[in-house]
Design an enzyme around this catalytic site. Structure first.
Site, PDB file in Angstrom:
ATOM      1  N   ARG A 417       0.829  -1.198   0.000  1.00 53.91           N
ATOM      2  CA  ARG A 417       0.000   0.000   0.000  1.00 53.91           C
ATOM      3  C   ARG A 417       0.866   1.251   0.000  1.00 53.91           C
ATOM      4  NH1 ARG A 417      -3.228  -3.246   4.459  1.00 53.91           N
ATOM      5  NH2 ARG A 417      -1.117  -4.062   4.512  1.00 53.91           N
ATOM      6  N   ARG A 528     -24.616 -14.253   1.685  1.00 50.25           N
ATOM      7  CA  ARG A 528     -25.206 -13.141   0.931  1.00 50.25           C
ATOM      8  C   ARG A 528     -24.220 -11.982   0.771  1.00 50.25           C
ATOM      9  NH1 ARG A 528     -30.425 -10.879   3.798  1.00 50.25           N
ATOM     10  NH2 ARG A 528     -30.409  -9.716   1.837  1.00 50.25           N
ATOM     11  N   ASP A 544     -34.059  -8.716   0.159  1.00 48.48           N
ATOM     12  CA  ASP A 544     -34.707  -9.943   0.588  1.00 48.48           C
ATOM     13  C   ASP A 544     -35.769 -10.307  -0.439  1.00 48.48           C
ATOM     14  OD1 ASP A 544     -33.175 -10.136   2.842  1.00 48.48           O
ATOM     15  OD2 ASP A 544     -34.655  -9.223   4.176  1.00 48.48           O
ATOM     16  N   GLU A 545     -36.051 -11.584  -0.561  1.00 50.84           N
ATOM     17  CA  GLU A 545     -36.972 -12.039  -1.606  1.00 50.84           C
ATOM     18  C   GLU A 545     -38.369 -11.441  -1.472  1.00 50.84           C
ATOM     19  OE1 GLU A 545     -37.872 -16.222  -1.189  1.00 50.84           O
ATOM     20  OE2 GLU A 545     -37.544 -16.117   0.957  1.00 50.84           O
ATOM     21  N   ASP A 546     -38.777 -11.054  -0.246  1.00 56.99           N
ATOM     22  CA  ASP A 546     -40.129 -10.552  -0.018  1.00 56.99           C
ATOM     23  C   ASP A 546     -40.156  -9.033   0.131  1.00 56.99           C
ATOM     24  OD1 ASP A 546     -38.662 -10.791   2.265  1.00 56.99           O
ATOM     25  OD2 ASP A 546     -40.305 -11.477   3.547  1.00 56.99           O
ATOM     26  N   GLU A 632     -26.861 -10.798  10.110  1.00 59.68           N
ATOM     27  CA  GLU A 632     -25.832 -10.487   9.124  1.00 59.68           C
ATOM     28  C   GLU A 632     -25.945  -9.038   8.645  1.00 59.68           C
ATOM     29  OE1 GLU A 632     -29.296 -11.061   6.600  1.00 59.68           O
ATOM     30  OE2 GLU A 632     -28.593 -11.945   8.461  1.00 59.68           O
ATOM     31  N   ASP A 633     -27.173  -8.523   8.578  1.00 58.37           N
ATOM     32  CA  ASP A 633     -27.368  -7.134   8.148  1.00 58.37           C
ATOM     33  C   ASP A 633     -26.857  -6.152   9.194  1.00 58.37           C
ATOM     34  OD1 ASP A 633     -29.282  -7.987   9.913  1.00 58.37           O
ATOM     35  OD2 ASP A 633     -30.991  -7.213   8.789  1.00 58.37           O
ATOM     36  N   ARG A 682     -31.452 -10.577  17.817  1.00 61.37           N
ATOM     37  CA  ARG A 682     -30.870  -9.359  17.276  1.00 61.37           C
ATOM     38  C   ARG A 682     -30.422  -8.412  18.395  1.00 61.37           C
ATOM     39  NH1 ARG A 682     -31.693  -9.105  11.866  1.00 61.37           N
ATOM     40  NH2 ARG A 682     -31.761  -6.837  11.643  1.00 61.37           N
TER      41      ARG A 682
END
Length: 727
Positions: A417, A528, A544-546, A632-633, A682
């Site tokens: 670096r 994810r 998310d799928e929904d 995870e979020d 959570r």
């Protein structure tokens, strides 16, 4: 004739003078070298310990001298085995032995290494080795002094004369001389040492690191004063130059501190010393001791520190001082009076942007020097102290992590670096060169370089439930909304479900964008945020799928992200708070005017954070998430705020962004968001993450980004994102 004789005589005299001069130069060649080196650190040439003719009087002495010269000449090319690093940069810590006592400070160092991303428990795959033998305090008068270190080191199975080993040391030598010699032979080991002088330091091989106190925290550490207080605007404080510390009546280190009273005026320059230290100070006290002690007691050290623009950092018994780190944290510009000190991590840190160098011999010039520095320059110096403190010095983890990163850059020279990365936010420890070799690839530098992110995003949809109906499936509804976006390049569906995904002919055929369904290796929830090679855009729109987002909401969120590419931008906001009843950090989903997290069920962020999530985070954090199949979020929010020191950005005021059920047919399976156990998990995650990070990195915000004319009483036809008004 007389003229010829005079010419010959002058020529002979000139020849004799030239011969005499050459002999003199040859005889004193070593002295010339010493003088040249001495100008670098303002050191007296007598401090240099060279080799005299007596060193070569016997073959044994000559061999010893040759060995010593080799150690002094050690470089990575001569004293390091790069072949051990062919499989990557891994660091092995020898098992701790109950028979060997260990100080708390050295235990912190070993823990930091073992919790780093470089640690390996297998010595066969190791590139670098660290002994579990406490070498920090080699002062024979100290209670932490360890005897017979040489014997213990040579008994290590992989010692090999110290090659590829790191030896850590904070204190060497003892009263009255406090020499730098450790008292044992490190062989060809790399020495990471505090208070190193430029005479003993081997550039490009040794690492000079800071003197830190026993109380220095393992993780996190205290925030810089400018960030932790509201006093972040004025560059001037009550005192211009300040110091409070011991005055040594005898021995090394006494000259500078004994002379401070000459420039102390009790007004804008407050330099306080005390004779009260050690057992026999009263026997050696001088005529000024009583007055100095009385003046010393009038000032509180912390208040003086935080109310001074410049803080004097004179040498103590050794070149380094605890005052150095204390001044950095307090945003008090260090004024160094320690000639010949090799500053910590000077190999990568540009200290000219952080400190003022003084000369111990020119003490009386210090007031005029600090008074000549302009207000804008003072503010720049103070701001850089805060960055350097928080990036590299605020905890043992960061200090040791920096040591390991410096050595890694030496080994992987093709991915080293640049100094610019080390000296600009967020710092080199947050820049993994394996990701890219140009600054333009990292979101932190877009504005600095005048670069804008690319105008397309990759949608990554996380799917966990089977598709029972092509017409009523939330996943297919979302796919159609995403596909209509102006900025979509590709859709990746991460399929983590026991039932295989629908066959290709059942997926919507009229989307107009490629859809890649990944099933292999999608076994944990952390998958994810894996840096998939199929993600070729700067932006990742995580869904998310929904998720119920409309095309306009997707486009607007992405347009906002393009202005803030270093942050998470999205819709569902959450907050953290301190729960006094449980004495821990907690999590809330209550609707409020403040938030600290934007959940990744409907958010866009830079793809670099996938790389950091996978390669930078502690394995403890990843394991916590995967075992719970939750949080995870939250962890990604922790990571981004930890690196940027900035909050995420919420867009518009949508309160509900997910379907109530996971499928029209599968009505027996409710959303986990309505599950109380899911919520309790959570809450625990927030506290666990803060504990592993060592502090709370989340930053609260009250900002919200809305489209132009949002909710204004004008025709909806005049608005760009019309669907948002109808949600």
């Amino acid at each position: 004739m007389q003229a010829i004789k005079r010419y010959i005589w002058v020529s002979v005299c000139g020849f004799l003078l030239v011969v005499g001069y050459l002999c003199l130069v040859r005889r004193h060649a070593g002295e010339g070298t010493i003088s040249q080196i001495g100008t670098r650190g303002f050191l007296d040439p007598s401090d240099y310990h060279g080799f005299s003719e007596d060193d070569h009087t016997s073959p044994k002495r000559r061999r010893a001298t040759a060995t010593q010269h080799k150690k002094q000449r050690c470089r990575m090319e001569t004293c390091f085995d790069f072949n051990l690093c062919k499989n990557g940069y891994k660091v092995y810590v020898y098992p701790r032995q109950n028979a060997y006592p260990m100080s708390n400070s050295y235990s912190k160092i070993l823990t930091s290494v073992q919790e780093s991303r470089f640690y390996t428990p297998d010595p066969k795959e190791a590139c670098v080795f660290i002994p579990a033998i406490d070498t920090l305090d080699q002062d024979v008068l100290s209670v932490d002094f360890i005897r017979d270190v040489q014997v213990k080191l040579e008994a290590l199975p992989y010692w090999n004369n110290g090659r590829n080993h790191i030896i850590f040391n904070l204190y060497s030598g003892t009263w009255p001389d406090y020499v730098e010699n450790l008292g044992f032979d490190i062989g060809e080991a790399i020495l990471a040492k505090a208070s190193m002088s430029i005479w003993k330091f081997r550039p490009g091989f040794d690492v000079s690191f800071p003197l830190f106190a026993k109380e220095h925290p393992q993780k996190g550490g205290e925030k810089g004063y400018l960030g932790a207080s509201s006093n972040n605007i004025p560059s001037s404080r009550n005192y211009l130059l300040a110091f409070k510390g011991k005055r040594y009546l005898t021995g090394i280190g006494s000259d500078t501190r004994n002379a401070l009273y000459h420039i102390h005026n009790g007004k804008d320059i407050v330099l306080l010393t005390t004779c009260r230290h050690g057992k026999g100070w009263q026997k050696n006290k001088d005529a000024r001791c009583e007055k100095d002690n009385s003046e010393y007691d009038k000032y509180d050290y912390k208040k003086l520190l935080y109310n001074s623009t410049f803080c004097l950092v004179p040498r103590g018994r050794r070149l380094g001082s605890f005052r150095f780190l204390e001044a950095l944290q307090a945003a008090c510009v260090p004024v160094l009076l320690s000639n010949g000190w090799e500053l910590p991590f000077a190999e990568v840190i540009d200290w000219t942007k952080v400190v003022i160098w003084g000369d111990e011999r020119l003490l009386l010039q210090m007031p005029s020097i600090v008074r000549s520095i302009t207000e804008p320059d003072i503010m720049k110096l103070r701001q850089q102290t805060q960055f350097i403190w928080e990036a590299y010095f605020s905890s043992v983890d960061k200090i040791i992590g920096t040591v390991l990163e410096i050595i890694k850059d030496r080994i992987s020279s093709q991915m080293r670096r640049s100094l610019k990365l080390w000296n600009t936010v967020p710092g080199a420890t947050a820049i993994l060169p394996e990701y890219a070799d140009v600054m333009q690839s990292f979101p932190f530098y877009y504005r600095h370089l005048g670069v804008t992110p690319r105008t397309k995003f990759t949608a990554v949809i996380y799917a966990t439930s089977p598709v029972m109906s092509a017409t009523a499936s939330p996943l297919f509804k979302l796919l159609r909304n995403v596909a209509r976006s102006t900025y979509i390049q590709k859709v990746i569906v991460l399929w983590q479900c026991d039932i295989p995904p629908p066959p290709s002919h059942r997926w919507p055929a009229d989307l107009g964008v490629p859809v890649l369904v990944k099933t292999r290796n999608i076994k944990t929830i952390s998958a994810r945020f894996h840096p998939y090679k199929e993600i070729e855009t700067d932006a990742v729109f995580s869904l998310d799928e929904d998720a119920l987002l409309t095309t306009d909401e997707i486009d607007f969120a992405f347009s906002v992200w393009q202005e803030f590419p270093e942050r998470i931008v999205g819709y569902p906001a959450r907050n953290h708070y301190w729960d006094d009843s449980k004495n821990r950090w907690s999590y809330t989903s209550k609707w409020a005017n403040e938030y600290s997290m934007v959940l990744t069920g409907a958010a866009v962020y830079h793809s670099y954070y996938n790389f950091l999530y996978t390669n930078l985070l502690s394995s403890v954090l990843i394991k916590t998430v995967d075992q719970a199949a939750n949080c995870e979020d939250i962890l990604l929010n922790f990571l981004v705020s930890h690196v940027t020191k900035l909050p995420p950005i919420k867009v518009t005021q949508r309160k509900v962004y997910k379907e109530a059920m996971l499928g029209a047919v599968n009505t027996s399976k409710t959303s986990p968001w309505t599950d109380q156990f899911h919520f309790l998990q959570r809450e625990l995650c927030v506290d666990t993450f803060a504990s592993v990070f060592g502090y709370m990195p989340l930053v609260r915000s009250k900002s919200r980004m809305d489209p132009l004319l949002f909710k204004d009483p004008v025709s909806n036809l005049r608005k760009k994102y019309r669907q948002i008004e109808l949600v």
